[in-house]
Design an enzyme around this catalytic site. Structure first.
Site, short mmCIF file in Angstrom:
data_model
loop_
_atom_site.label_atom_id
_atom_site.label_comp_id
_atom_site.label_asym_id
_atom_site.label_seq_id
_atom_site.Cartn_x
_atom_site.Cartn_y
_atom_site.Cartn_z
N CYS A 1 0.81 -1.22 0.00
CA CYS A 1 0.00 0.00 0.00
C CYS A 1 0.84 1.27 0.00
O CYS A 1 0.31 2.38 0.12
CB CYS A 1 -0.96 -0.03 1.18
N HIS B 1 -1.33 7.99 6.29
CA HIS B 1 -1.73 6.73 5.67
C HIS B 1 -2.88 6.07 6.43
O HIS B 1 -3.61 5.27 5.85
CB HIS B 1 -0.53 5.77 5.66
N THR C 1 -7.29 0.90 11.29
CA THR C 1 -7.06 -0.26 12.14
C THR C 1 -6.59 0.25 13.51
O THR C 1 -5.99 1.32 13.61
CB THR C 1 -6.00 -1.20 11.56
N HIS D 1 -9.74 2.40 1.65
CA HIS D 1 -8.34 2.09 1.37
C HIS D 1 -8.22 1.57 -0.06
O HIS D 1 -8.57 0.43 -0.35
CB HIS D 1 -7.81 1.06 2.36
#
Length: 415
Positions: A163, A301, A305, A337
């Site tokens: 990512c 970012h 979570t 995401h």
């Protein structure tokens, strides 16, 4: 390598769950519009997802869509939009001097899952396995489909960087231009992740797949009640070139690529390492010849979570603590995401701040997690910040890959 070579962005094209042009996308970020939804996934049932609604037939024929991939289609749309936005006439250029560098998280799972499902309907007889499978699943597919569609004969490849890939695509373009390996680059990131059940199943079994009664509120970085990722598709591709070439043709310049860093945690496959993330940001600043207080916006970012958000904000505090004029925001709260496209799309959402002086917020933060607090975190409403001179864009990924990319306002006085 010409270290003094300056690299600039002169065009961009994108598709995101909440917009297919920069102006639409940006306005929705300022207005708090997310446009996430529930979709049906094989073996999974209903899941939250970010789905793009662009017109694939704008630049491709139906046969090309049948033979190609969703990732390739997203890439072609974004690349064509970027070229149009840049004002370039590709047919007047030497196409052997154009490079295509696209970041991806994963590629080929969608096609393989679909083919296995298809032949399961025919007692797994492989004569029903499509002969298009191999070109669809090779890792360079999205970039290769772009070259075929645009007739580009220069280098192309994808950058598998989890990512962190969207940033990595732009970094690769800057490096290749500095090396003289190409004279123009199409670079950014692409994701088709919502079309594979495997990625949803994997996040669910990690306890990292978001669940909420309202899909538009499911992606909630920094909120005390966050419970995971909303998987999205999308893409953003930039036209990147040397400053002297952009000036020679009178191009509009979105910003200058000032610094970057990619490093590795080397500690855990999933849990981020804030020490390495902080080091990544510091090294990007050093390359740019900048101090933390020189950064106007840090786009995080943070994926929503539990531990990931805390680790990143620990790193942000370490580097930018005490920087009163450095604003911190997050884009995944709007679009989920987008994996390989995340970094490229999130940068795009902040670039207009150079013109309007506004920092878009992180939405869906009803109860800020104390572990994620930061004095200049922009929450729920846009911030009129005045002059914005620089953006540091964080993008991190599994197996401990970190990237930080710095874009600064182009100043004609420093040519």
């Amino acid at each position: 390598m010409q270290q003094s070579t300056r690299i600039v962005i002169t065009g961009l094209g994108l598709t995101a769950p909440n917009g297919n042009t920069l102006s639409e996308y940006r306005q929705n970020l300022l207005d708090g519009v997310a446009r996430l939804q529930n979709i049906e996934i094989r073996h999974m049932g209903q899941v939250h997802a970010g789905v793009c609604d662009f017109d694939p037939l704008k630049y491709q024929k139906r046969k090309e869509l049948r033979n190609g991939t969703r990732a390739g289609s997203i890439a072609i749309y974004c690349a064509r939009e970027a070229v149009a936005d840049s004002g370039l006439d590709l047919d007047s250029l030497d196409k052997s001097r154009i490079g295509v560098y696209l970041g991806i998280t994963e590629h080929g799972n969608v096609e393989t899952e679909n083919e296995i499902f298809n032949i399961s309907q025919f007692n797994y007889d492989t004569k029903f396995w499509t002969h298009h499978h191999n070109p669809r699943t090779v890792a360079n597919n999205p970039a290769g489909e772009v070259t075929m569609n645009l007739g580009i004969t220069g280098p192309h490849y994808t950058i598998g960087a989890a990512c962190a890939a969207g940033n990595a695509g732009l970094i690769q373009a800057a490096q290749m231009l500095m090396l003289g390996e190409c004279d123009l680059a199409l670079a950014g990131g692409i994701s088709e992740s919502i079309h594979t059940f495997g990625i949803f199943a994997g996040f669910k079994n990690q306890g990292a797949l978001a669940v909420h009664e309202d899909p538009n509120k499911a992606s909630r970085p920094f909120d005390q009640d966050r419970n995971g990722i909303v998987v999205s598709e999308g893409g953003c591709i930039y036209v990147v070139e040397r400053l002297e070439d952009a000036l020679a043709r009178g191009a509009t310049i979105y910003g200058e690529i000032a610094g970057w860093c990619i490093n590795s945690d080397a500690t855990d496959a999933v849990l981020p390492n804030p020490e390495r993330q902080a080091q990544c940001m510091r090294q990007a600043l050093a390359r740019a010849g900048m101090e933390p207080g020189d950064i106007s916006i840090v786009n995080t970012h943070a994926t929503a979570t539990k531990q990931g958000d805390i680790q990143e904000m620990t790193a942000v505090r370490e580097v930018f603590g005490g920087c009163e004029n450095t604003w911190v925001n997050n884009t995944k709260s709007f679009i989920g995401h987008a994996m390989g496209a995340a970094g490229a799309l999130e940068l795009a959402g902040n670039l207009p701040s150079f013109d309007d002086g506004v920092v878009h917020p992180t939405i869906n933060v009803d109860n800020l997690d104390p572990s994620c607090e930061f004095p200049t975190l922009v929450l729920n409403e846009p911030k009129k910040a005045g002059r914005i001179d620089s953006i540091l864009n964080n993008s991190f990924g599994m197996l401990g890959i970190n990237s930080a990319l710095i874009i600064k306002r182009y100043d004609a006085a420093t040519q």
